[in-house]
Design a protein around this motif. Structure first.
Motif, PDB file in Angstrom:
ATOM      1  N   GLU A  82       0.822  -1.214   0.000  1.00 50.79           N
ATOM      2  CA  GLU A  82       0.000   0.000   0.000  1.00 50.79           C
ATOM      3  C   GLU A  82       0.857   1.267   0.000  1.00 50.79           C
ATOM      4  O   GLU A  82       0.493   2.272   0.584  1.00 50.79           O
ATOM      5  CB  GLU A  82      -0.958   0.010   1.195  1.00 50.79           C
ATOM      6  CG  GLU A  82      -1.873  -1.203   1.231  1.00 50.79           C
ATOM      7  CD  GLU A  82      -2.778  -1.229   2.433  1.00 50.79           C
ATOM      8  OE1 GLU A  82      -3.996  -1.052   2.240  1.00 50.79           O
ATOM      9  OE2 GLU A  82      -2.258  -1.416   3.566  1.00 50.79           O
ATOM     10  N   ARG A  83       1.991   1.171  -0.683  1.00 47.57           N
ATOM     11  CA  ARG A  83       2.895   2.311  -0.848  1.00 47.57           C
ATOM     12  C   ARG A  83       3.872   1.972  -1.972  1.00 47.57           C
ATOM     13  O   ARG A  83       3.980   0.830  -2.396  1.00 47.57           O
ATOM     14  CB  ARG A  83       3.651   2.641   0.433  1.00 47.57           C
ATOM     15  CG  ARG A  83       4.565   1.527   0.921  1.00 47.57           C
ATOM     16  CD  ARG A  83       5.693   1.986   1.827  1.00 47.57           C
ATOM     17  NE  ARG A  83       6.675   2.723   1.066  1.00 47.57           N
ATOM     18  CZ  ARG A  83       7.460   3.658   1.573  1.00 47.57           C
ATOM     19  NH1 ARG A  83       7.395   3.984   2.834  1.00 47.57           N
ATOM     20  NH2 ARG A  83       8.333   4.303   0.816  1.00 47.57           N
ATOM     21  N   ASP A  84       4.618   2.968  -2.422  1.00 50.23           N
ATOM     22  CA  ASP A  84       5.624   2.742  -3.452  1.00 50.23           C
ATOM     23  C   ASP A  84       6.840   2.027  -2.874  1.00 50.23           C
ATOM     24  O   ASP A  84       7.089   2.071  -1.663  1.00 50.23           O
ATOM     25  CB  ASP A  84       6.059   4.071  -4.079  1.00 50.23           C
ATOM     26  CG  ASP A  84       4.980   4.664  -4.984  1.00 50.23           C
ATOM     27  OD1 ASP A  84       4.141   3.891  -5.493  1.00 50.23           O
ATOM     28  OD2 ASP A  84       4.987   5.895  -5.175  1.00 50.23           O
ATOM     29  N   THR A  97       5.772  -2.305  -7.455  1.00 51.26           N
ATOM     30  CA  THR A  97       4.466  -1.896  -6.947  1.00 51.26           C
ATOM     31  C   THR A  97       3.359  -2.478  -7.832  1.00 51.26           C
ATOM     32  O   THR A  97       2.335  -2.947  -7.326  1.00 51.26           O
ATOM     33  CB  THR A  97       4.366  -0.365  -6.899  1.00 51.26           C
ATOM     34  OG1 THR A  97       5.465   0.133  -6.118  1.00 51.26           O
ATOM     35  CG2 THR A  97       3.066   0.108  -6.294  1.00 51.26           C
TER      36      THR A  97
END
Length: 170
Positions: A82-84, A97
């Protein structure tokens, strides 16, 4: 092949995780007296270097060992962070990702992971790194951390056995 080491002079059996013999085996060893037949060899991949900067676990690989022999039981999970992912991390593990976008989040796999590990010793190369990430993920879910005493860190063992050899990913 799975037999514990014995001291050449005394015949004493070495502690399996720390490989020390009773005469040099300090009270700091957390494994004294424990059943050492089941161990979990564990590795993680992450979005970056430090969970304090919001980096997350993106892959968990765990193998069950019984008396130092693989049992065939394993756990392999990809996790949507839920992030790069930092470019430097992608250069190391190749996970992107985009690849992880449809994978479950840590909250969806936490019980499966904890049930697999149980209270068995975890053999981890650079245990403070992996345990830091595991415990940061658990903290995000208000779960109890896994104790560092459950980890057997192979990095100091490797440095002792192979002084001066490369011990990192660079």
């Amino acid at each position: 092949a799975g037999a514990p080491a014995t001291h050449r002079d005394t015949g004493a059996v070495a502690c399996r995780p720390c490989r020390e013999f009773p005469q040099t085996h300090g009270a700091e060893c957390n494994w004294r007296g424990r059943d050492m037949t089941r161990e979990i060899v564990l590795d993680t991949e992450t979005t970056g270097i430090d969970p304090k900067d919001g980096h997350r676990i993106i892959e968990i690989g765990a193998l069950e060992m019984d008396n130092h022999m693989p049992t065939g039981k394993q756990l392999h999970l990809y996790i949507n962070p839920e992030r790069d992912i930092d470019a430097g991390a992608v250069a190391i593990h190749g996970l992107t990702t985009e690849f992880l976008a449809d994978k479950p989040v840590f909250a969806d796999i936490v019980d499966e992971f904890l049930n697999f590990v149980g209270d068995s010793p975890m053999v981890i190369h650079n245990a403070p790194f992996d345990m830091g990430f595991v415990n940061a993920e658990l903290a995000r879910l208000a779960r109890a951390p896994l104790p560092m005493t459950q980890a057997v860190d192979t990095l100091p063992m490797a440095r002792k056995k192979f002084p001066g050899a490369q011990a990192n990913l660079n």
